[in-house]
Design a protein around this motif. Structure first.
Motif, PDB file in Angstrom:
ATOM      1  N   PHE A   1      52.778  42.035   1.618  1.00 50.38           N
ATOM      2  CA  PHE A   1      53.797  42.074   0.580  1.00 50.38           C
ATOM      3  C   PHE A   1      55.169  41.708   1.147  1.00 50.38           C
ATOM      4  N   SER A   2      56.032  41.182   0.244  1.00 47.74           N
ATOM      5  CA  SER A   2      57.462  41.059   0.526  1.00 47.74           C
ATOM      6  C   SER A   2      58.193  42.072  -0.344  1.00 47.74           C
ATOM      7  N   PHE A   3      59.445  42.403   0.043  1.00 48.87           N
ATOM      8  CA  PHE A   3      60.159  43.488  -0.648  1.00 48.87           C
ATOM      9  C   PHE A   3      61.568  43.032  -1.014  1.00 48.87           C
ATOM     10  N   LYS A   4      61.891  43.232  -2.280  1.00 44.58           N
ATOM     11  CA  LYS A   4      63.175  42.767  -2.818  1.00 44.58           C
ATOM     12  C   LYS A   4      64.049  43.960  -3.188  1.00 44.58           C
ATOM     13  N   PHE A   5      65.360  43.836  -2.890  1.00 44.99           N
ATOM     14  CA  PHE A   5      66.278  44.960  -3.107  1.00 44.99           C
ATOM     15  C   PHE A   5      67.548  44.488  -3.819  1.00 44.99           C
ATOM     16  N   ARG A   6      68.040  45.356  -4.663  1.00 45.07           N
ATOM     17  CA  ARG A   6      69.297  45.087  -5.356  1.00 45.07           C
ATOM     18  C   ARG A   6      70.461  45.516  -4.475  1.00 45.07           C
ATOM     19  N   GLY A   7      71.504  44.682  -4.431  1.00 46.99           N
ATOM     20  CA  GLY A   7      72.686  44.992  -3.639  1.00 46.99           C
ATOM     21  C   GLY A   7      73.814  45.581  -4.469  1.00 46.99           C
TER      22      GLY A   7
ATOM     23  N   PRO B   1      62.381  49.471  -3.596  1.00 45.49           N
ATOM     24  CA  PRO B   1      61.974  48.065  -3.543  1.00 45.49           C
ATOM     25  C   PRO B   1      61.311  47.559  -4.824  1.00 45.49           C
ATOM     26  N   GLN B   2      61.472  46.298  -5.046  1.00 41.11           N
ATOM     27  CA  GLN B   2      60.587  45.577  -5.952  1.00 41.11           C
ATOM     28  C   GLN B   2      59.606  44.844  -5.031  1.00 41.11           C
ATOM     29  N   ILE B   3      58.319  45.008  -5.299  1.00 41.45           N
ATOM     30  CA  ILE B   3      57.300  44.486  -4.388  1.00 41.45           C
ATOM     31  C   ILE B   3      56.823  43.134  -4.893  1.00 41.45           C
ATOM     32  N   ILE B   4      56.929  42.138  -4.044  1.00 42.26           N
ATOM     33  CA  ILE B   4      56.503  40.783  -4.399  1.00 42.26           C
ATOM     34  C   ILE B   4      55.053  40.612  -3.951  1.00 42.26           C
TER      35      ILE B   4
ATOM     36  N   GLY C   1      51.881  38.343  -3.544  1.00 43.31           N
ATOM     37  CA  GLY C   1      51.533  36.929  -3.407  1.00 43.31           C
ATOM     38  C   GLY C   1      51.712  36.490  -1.985  1.00 43.31           C
ATOM     39  N   LYS C   2      51.051  35.408  -1.594  1.00 46.53           N
ATOM     40  CA  LYS C   2      51.103  34.976  -0.214  1.00 46.53           C
ATOM     41  C   LYS C   2      52.495  34.474   0.157  1.00 46.53           C
ATOM     42  N   LYS C   3      53.139  33.755  -0.796  1.00 49.85           N
ATOM     43  CA  LYS C   3      54.462  33.219  -0.485  1.00 49.85           C
ATOM     44  C   LYS C   3      55.378  33.411  -1.691  1.00 49.85           C
ATOM     45  N   TYR C   4      56.551  33.925  -1.424  1.00 42.64           N
ATOM     46  CA  TYR C   4      57.515  34.191  -2.495  1.00 42.64           C
ATOM     47  C   TYR C   4      57.905  32.910  -3.230  1.00 42.64           C
ATOM     48  N   LYS C   5      57.928  31.777  -2.508  1.00 40.87           N
ATOM     49  CA  LYS C   5      58.368  30.527  -3.128  1.00 40.87           C
ATOM     50  C   LYS C   5      57.398  30.038  -4.198  1.00 40.87           C
ATOM     51  N   ASN C   6      56.193  30.557  -4.223  1.00 40.65           N
ATOM     52  CA  ASN C   6      55.236  30.164  -5.253  1.00 40.65           C
ATOM     53  C   ASN C   6      55.548  30.803  -6.602  1.00 40.65           C
ATOM     54  N   HIS C   7      56.538  31.710  -6.642  1.00 41.73           N
ATOM     55  CA  HIS C   7      56.883  32.400  -7.878  1.00 41.73           C
ATOM     56  C   HIS C   7      58.392  32.240  -8.126  1.00 41.73           C
ATOM     57  N   PRO C   8      58.819  31.045  -8.523  1.00 36.88           N
ATOM     58  CA  PRO C   8      60.267  30.786  -8.650  1.00 36.88           C
ATOM     59  C   PRO C   8      60.952  31.608  -9.739  1.00 36.88           C
ATOM     60  N   ASP C   9      60.210  32.120 -10.717  1.00 36.34           N
ATOM     61  CA  ASP C   9      60.813  32.869 -11.823  1.00 36.34           C
ATOM     62  C   ASP C   9      60.686  34.371 -11.652  1.00 36.34           C
ATOM     63  N   VAL C  10      60.479  34.806 -10.439  1.00 41.31           N
ATOM     64  CA  VAL C  10      60.225  36.225 -10.247  1.00 41.31           C
ATOM     65  C   VAL C  10      61.409  37.093 -10.669  1.00 41.31           C
ATOM     66  N   GLU C  11      62.615  36.557 -10.623  1.00 40.41           N
ATOM     67  CA  GLU C  11      63.770  37.364 -11.007  1.00 40.41           C
ATOM     68  C   GLU C  11      63.823  37.615 -12.519  1.00 40.41           C
ATOM     69  N   LYS C  12      63.159  36.764 -13.306  1.00 40.41           N
ATOM     70  CA  LYS C  12      63.134  36.965 -14.756  1.00 40.41           C
ATOM     71  C   LYS C  12      62.085  38.010 -15.099  1.00 40.41           C
ATOM     72  N   GLU C  13      62.414  39.254 -14.802  1.00 45.70           N
ATOM     73  CA  GLU C  13      61.426  40.325 -14.922  1.00 45.70           C
ATOM     74  C   GLU C  13      60.917  40.482 -16.347  1.00 45.70           C
ATOM     75  N   SER C  14      61.769  40.253 -17.317  1.00 41.56           N
ATOM     76  CA  SER C  14      61.356  40.461 -18.699  1.00 41.56           C
ATOM     77  C   SER C  14      60.266  39.493 -19.125  1.00 41.56           C
TER      78      SER C  14
ATOM     79  N   ALA D   1      55.944  44.019  -8.577  1.00 41.19           N
ATOM     80  CA  ALA D   1      55.428  45.359  -8.843  1.00 41.19           C
ATOM     81  C   ALA D   1      56.368  46.380  -8.224  1.00 41.19           C
ATOM     82  N   TYR D   2      56.044  47.668  -8.451  1.00 38.35           N
ATOM     83  CA  TYR D   2      56.864  48.752  -7.955  1.00 38.35           C
ATOM     84  C   TYR D   2      55.976  49.786  -7.272  1.00 38.35           C
ATOM     85  N   PRO D   3      56.569  50.649  -6.433  1.00 31.19           N
ATOM     86  CA  PRO D   3      55.760  51.668  -5.752  1.00 31.19           C
ATOM     87  C   PRO D   3      54.985  52.536  -6.727  1.00 31.19           C
ATOM     88  N   GLU D   4      53.796  52.899  -6.372  1.00 29.23           N
ATOM     89  CA  GLU D   4      52.919  53.671  -7.246  1.00 29.23           C
ATOM     90  C   GLU D   4      53.527  55.024  -7.629  1.00 29.23           C
TER      91      GLU D   4
END
Length: 693
Positions: A560-566, A584-587, A589-602, A629-632
């Motif tokens: 997993f990769s992990f995304k954080f708000r600043g 964290p927001q948990i990404i 997928g094998k590569k984050y670049k394969n999901h270019p719209d990940v920030e559009k959570e809605s 995804a998010y922590p369980e």
């Protein structure tokens, strides 16, 4: 012959009749033997239990006699033809005598001499062979010496590296040689297959001009047709002796290593004694030390090789042209820092001379402080860390600095691409700035923030309130930091919030698990170029070692990769971005670049996953469409974190002042490496070495 009674039992002809019929049917009856038909007629067919079934059918006997008579007629015709043959008038030509080494015909002679090592003991062997065969050929009237071919320090198990041997075979193919002299089969080849193949090749490559080899010790001449068996035996013995020698050498190495008598060789900077000691050679040691210091000072291997070539610094074998691989090999040998590793590689095929790294396949040993070092262990380790770094260390080994006071106390300035980072070192550096009571109080707060411990205020009325995690509200206008296994990525909003500054510094607190990004100047050893000269933004930086330290400290799963708000804090003319690593927001997928719209959570599906390695669960979400995804455990809380905890965090961040943001760290020793010279000390010593080289 076989018979069968009415009950189905199969009978067989008595053994004596069966054998007689079989032999006579194939080969006929000898002249001295007549068939006793009466005996044949008296023979009976019996079943497998010995019971008489019936007598032999006389019609079968008649057929056999007919065939026998036909064969006898043919035999008689052949005898008559031979008896009537007369001696013709043709001239009988006798075959030439078998070739021998003493044939009187003129021969161009080639001599092959070989020794397996270049030791001083075998120098005389080549010279003696040369003188002996020069005289031997000169004393033979019908021989003329064409050339003496000699290979020194070459194994006879293969022809691959024997250049003179291969040239001799080529000369023979061009009919320049009629005869090859060699002291013994083992000098010619220690590989039975090679030996027999080459002998046949020399004999048949030019059928009208066969080339023979004379092995003097065994007295074998290969053009003699009767020599094949003798040669095969001696070639096999030579091959066996080579294999046995290999086994003896392996055993000898085992014994020497187990008794501490490690094999040592000369290398650049050292010479060895008969007692196995390595003695430093001062002039060569300058080259070695220059390589190490230049490398940890910011030069790459190509630049170092270029300098050494310009200065005409000789290698162990006298070469003055250097390349990057040679430079790296110097720094990879543990003997330069005083250690000794015995049997790092092993030969797995003595014929092909194939070798591999010794991965506990045979006995080996490693002894620290075996001899006097040219460079310290710390300098050598720093060089290895530079090699492991995921970015070029143009400024040399990065400094570790930690802030000693203010609200940013304990934050460590790091270079994310630097290979000399690990979690334990960062934690040790951080803890050094706290008193024991301060550290206990800090850890107490951390346990409250994480929910592991209850504080007094938590039991009050506000403790029941919860606030959503900030990461739920992440969008493109808010700064975001993504931590992956190899890289750290920044959203465009991060650059915008820090006014598109060109250089930034990363601060990390390993206890409260928080990352701060602040503006800095290019003279900061740990500065990161955030914007290129042409205005192009740097969206990610290499961070393999730093990311590994975070993943191990927080027990994150590697897939997993992990995304954080600043959170942006501005004080006067200074700004910082603060990222808490426990939301964290948990990404997925094998590569984050394969999901270019990940920030559009809605617009994206989401779920809750177990993301830590200590949960005992390694499975990914069942829904393959999930990209974030998010922590369980957040699913159990439903809304977010305790209001009190959020207030405590916010109060800590709000307490940061402009002086805190501007506070510089104090340089400390890297626990991973230990003490090494400062940048200025390295520059000064490099200048001194260049003046004397």
């Amino acid at each position: 012959m076989e018979g069968k009674d009415t009950t189905g039992n199969t009978g067989i002809v008595s053994r004596r009749l069966k054998e007689k019929l079989a032999v006579e049917d194939i080969y006929g009856v000898e002249e001295s033997e007549e068939v006793d038909t009466e005996k044949i007629e008296d023979c009976e067919i019996i079943d497998t239990e010995g019971n008489v079934i019936s007598s032999t059918d006389s019609s079968d006997i008649g057929d056999w006699e007919k065939r026998h008579n036909e064969i006898e007629e043919q035999r008689e015709k052949i005898r008559n033809r031979v008896r009537k043959t007369r001696s013709g008038n043709g001239v009988i030509r006798k075959a030439k005598p078998k070739p021998t080494i003493s044939d009187t015909g003129h021969k161009q002679v080639g001599v092959y001499a070989r020794v397996s090592t270049k030791s001083t003991n075998q120098v005389s062997s080549i010279e003696n062979q040369t003188r002996y065969y020069t005289k031997k050929v000169g004393d033979t009237p019908n021989w003329t010496l064409h050339e003496i071919y000699s290979d020194e320090g070459k194994s006879g198990t293969s022809t691959q590296h024997r250049t003179e041997f291969k040239r001799m075979i080529e000369d023979a193919a061009q009919k320049k040689i009629d005869l090859i002299l060699c002291a013994s089969v083992s000098r010619f080849a220690r590989n039975m297959s090679d030996c027999m193949t080459l002998v046949r090749q020399l004999k048949s490559m030019n059928p009208s001009h066969p080339v023979g080899v004379y092995f003097e010790t065994e007295n074998i001449y290969t053009l003699d047709p009767d020599c094949k068996q003798n040669l095969s035996i001696h070639a096999m013995l030579a091959d066996w002796e080579s294999a046995n020698k290999s086994r003896r050498m392996i055993l000898s190495y085992d014994q020497r290593i187990c008794t501490g008598q490690y094999p040592v060789l000369d290398l650049l900077g050292y010479r060895h004694t008969k007692e196995g000691e390595l003695i430093i050679q001062p002039e060569e040691a300058k080259t070695v030390r220059f390589i190490f210091l230049a490398y940890i000072g910011g030069y790459d291997c190509d630049e170092i090789a270029e300098i050494l070539t310009e200065r005409e610094r000789p290698t162990l074998r006298g070469r003055t042209d250097w390349n990057a691989s040679m430079v790296m090999n110097i720094m990879s040998n543990e003997r330069r820092w005083g250690d000794l590793e015995a049997r790092k590689t092993i030969v797995i095929d003595y014929v092909e001379h194939k070798s591999k790294k010794n991965e506990h396949d045979r006995v080996s040993a490693y002894e620290e402080d075996h001899h006097e070092p040219i460079v310290s262990r710390e300098i050598a380790l720093a060089a290895q860390m530079v090699k492991k770094s995921s970015r070029k260390m143009t400024e040399g080994v990065p400094d570790f600095s930690v802030i000693h006071k203010g609200n940013l106390k304990g934050f460590v300035s790091i270079c994310p691409g630097w290979g000399g980072i690990d979690g334990s070192a960062l934690l040790e550096i951080c803890q050094e700035v706290y008193e024991e009571e301060e550290l206990e109080e800090l850890n107490h707060k951390i346990r409250i923030w994480s929910g592991e411990e209850q504080g007094k205020v938590v039991s009050m009325a506000l403790s029941g309130y919860q606030v959503p995690h900030g990461i739920y509200f992440l969008n493109k206008s808010l700064p975001a930091l993504t931590v992956g296994r190899r890289r750290i990525k920044f959203s465009k909003a991060c650059h915008e919030k820090l006014n598109y500054c060109r250089w930034v510094e990363i601060l990390y607190h390993p206890i409260i698990q928080t990352i701060i990004i602040r503006q800095t100047t290019p003279d900061n050893p740990n500065c990161i170029e955030w914007e290129k000269e042409d205005g192009k933004l740097v969206s990610s930086i290499s961070s393999r070692a730093f990311s590994t330290a975070i993943y191990e400290s927080l027990h994150w799963k590697k897939e997993f990769s992990f995304k954080f708000r600043g959170i942006t804090k501005e004080r006067g003319m200074s700004k910082i971005l603060v990222f808490s690593l426990d939301e964290p927001q948990i990404i997925v997928g094998k590569k984050y670049k394969n999901h270019p719209d990940v920030e559009k959570e809605s617009n994206q599906p989401f779920g809750f996953v177990k993301y830590k390695t200590d949960t005992g669960q390694e499975n990914k979400p069942e829904n393959n469409g999930i990209v974030c995804a998010y922590p369980e455990e957040w699913m159990k809380r439903r809304i977010g974190i305790n209001y009190f905890i959020r207030e405590q965090r916010d109060s800590m961040i709000n307490a940061i002042t402009e002086e805190d943001i501007e506070e510089t760290g104090v340089v400390v020793e890297n626990p991973v490496i230990g003490h090494i010279p400062s940048r200025q000390e390295i520059v000064n010593e490099l200048e001194e070495l260049l003046m004397t080289m």
